[in-house]
Design a protein around this motif. Sequence first.
Motif, PDB file in Angstrom:
ATOM      1  N   ASP A  21       0.885  -1.227   0.026  1.00  0.00           N
ATOM      2  CA  ASP A  21       0.026  -0.103  -0.057  1.00  0.00           C
ATOM      3  C   ASP A  21       0.732   1.359  -0.021  1.00  0.00           C
ATOM      4  N   LYS A  22       1.985   1.396   0.730  1.00  0.00           N
ATOM      5  CA  LYS A  22       2.912   2.161   0.642  1.00  0.00           C
ATOM      6  C   LYS A  22       3.435   2.671  -0.680  1.00  0.00           C
ATOM      7  N   LEU A  23       3.487   1.737  -1.342  1.00  0.00           N
ATOM      8  CA  LEU A  23       4.130   1.885  -2.742  1.00  0.00           C
ATOM      9  C   LEU A  23       3.113   2.314  -3.663  1.00  0.00           C
ATOM     10  N   ARG A  24       1.925   1.887  -3.457  1.00  0.00           N
ATOM     11  CA  ARG A  24       0.848   2.554  -4.228  1.00  0.00           C
ATOM     12  C   ARG A  24       0.693   3.917  -4.508  1.00  0.00           C
ATOM     13  N   SER A  25       0.337   4.591  -5.686  1.00  0.00           N
ATOM     14  CA  SER A  25      -0.147   5.861  -5.862  1.00  0.00           C
ATOM     15  C   SER A  25      -1.404   6.027  -5.254  1.00  0.00           C
ATOM     16  N   ASP A  26      -1.755   7.342  -4.724  1.00  0.00           N
ATOM     17  CA  ASP A  26      -3.134   7.746  -4.288  1.00  0.00           C
ATOM     18  C   ASP A  26      -4.023   7.932  -5.559  1.00  0.00           C
ATOM     19  N   ARG A  27      -5.386   7.454  -5.342  1.00  0.00           N
ATOM     20  CA  ARG A  27      -6.214   7.420  -6.631  1.00  0.00           C
ATOM     21  C   ARG A  27      -7.280   8.472  -6.575  1.00  0.00           C
ATOM     22  N   VAL A  28      -7.448   9.219  -7.687  1.00  0.00           N
ATOM     23  CA  VAL A  28      -8.277  10.450  -7.877  1.00  0.00           C
ATOM     24  C   VAL A  28      -9.319  10.204  -8.710  1.00  0.00           C
ATOM     25  N   GLU A  29     -10.668  10.072  -8.348  1.00  0.00           N
ATOM     26  CA  GLU A  29     -11.590   9.797  -9.488  1.00  0.00           C
ATOM     27  C   GLU A  29     -12.637  11.030  -9.367  1.00  0.00           C
ATOM     28  N   ALA A  30     -13.356  11.118 -10.592  1.00  0.00           N
ATOM     29  CA  ALA A  30     -14.172  12.336 -10.497  1.00  0.00           C
ATOM     30  C   ALA A  30     -15.689  11.859 -11.233  1.00  0.00           C
TER      31      ALA A  30
END
Length: 272
Positions: A21-30
């Motif tokens: 999880d620490k290596l995952r990029s944050d996700r942005v959805e709209a």
Amino acid sequence: MITALSIKIPEKKKGLRALADKLRSDRVEAEDKTAGSVTLRHIVYTSYSGELKLERLNSLAGVERRRILCSDKLIFPRQSGYRRFGSTAFSSRLCTNFALGVLKDCKNAADLRAAIYDPAAYCANYLLSVLEYCADVTVVTSCFEPYFCVADRALCELGAAVMITGNRDELERSDLVIAPQPISEDIKLKHSAVLLTVSAPPKDIKCRAFYKYHFKMPNTFAKLKPAELSEEYFCSALYAIGGQHQLGSILPLSAEGSCGARLISEFTDTFA
């Protein structure tokens, strides 16, 4: 367009999954949703890092970042350009509508001593509506001119005389005090008085205060509202920036405050 922001922080995992999880990029959805003439852009930011990287929202939020709908637990840095939407316009309408409902339902409304506490003359025209039910009305304000104009109309159209004063001590003689804006100054009310306002008053105001209003939000907009936002907060945005001024005619079902919750009909006994 109205823009809302929701933050999701996944449950912390252990071991290798936590490292992943620490290596995952944050996700942005709209997602853009429309109901009637209102379009809501709902931005969902899933943070695996535990941080909120606002620069990732800029292209989606645009100029709406200055009035974005979000939880009151979300605090933006002062220089970020992001501001949580806030307005008391809709809450004020709930308050004043509820007060009229109480007066209409009260058999002895004409004998009540009512007061409007409105320092900034936020709703001067509301005075005429109160005078339809009460003969003894006092206005306490710091901005006299708007109320003088309405008082002249009241005298000509209704034959009603109104006391307009800047002396807050005059509130202490009132049975019902209507304050359509948050109370920031010290005022004295009698213990038996009923105060209808829009937020919890200072604790040293000893009376029966009501400031939270329960109402039914139109089903048209229910599908637009993010789950974590209250109906009143969401409707305040629809009213103030979404052009849905018809919401200003909503009559709350009940009011809640320091004395619990009461229906409009239950105020009849209060003033008996």
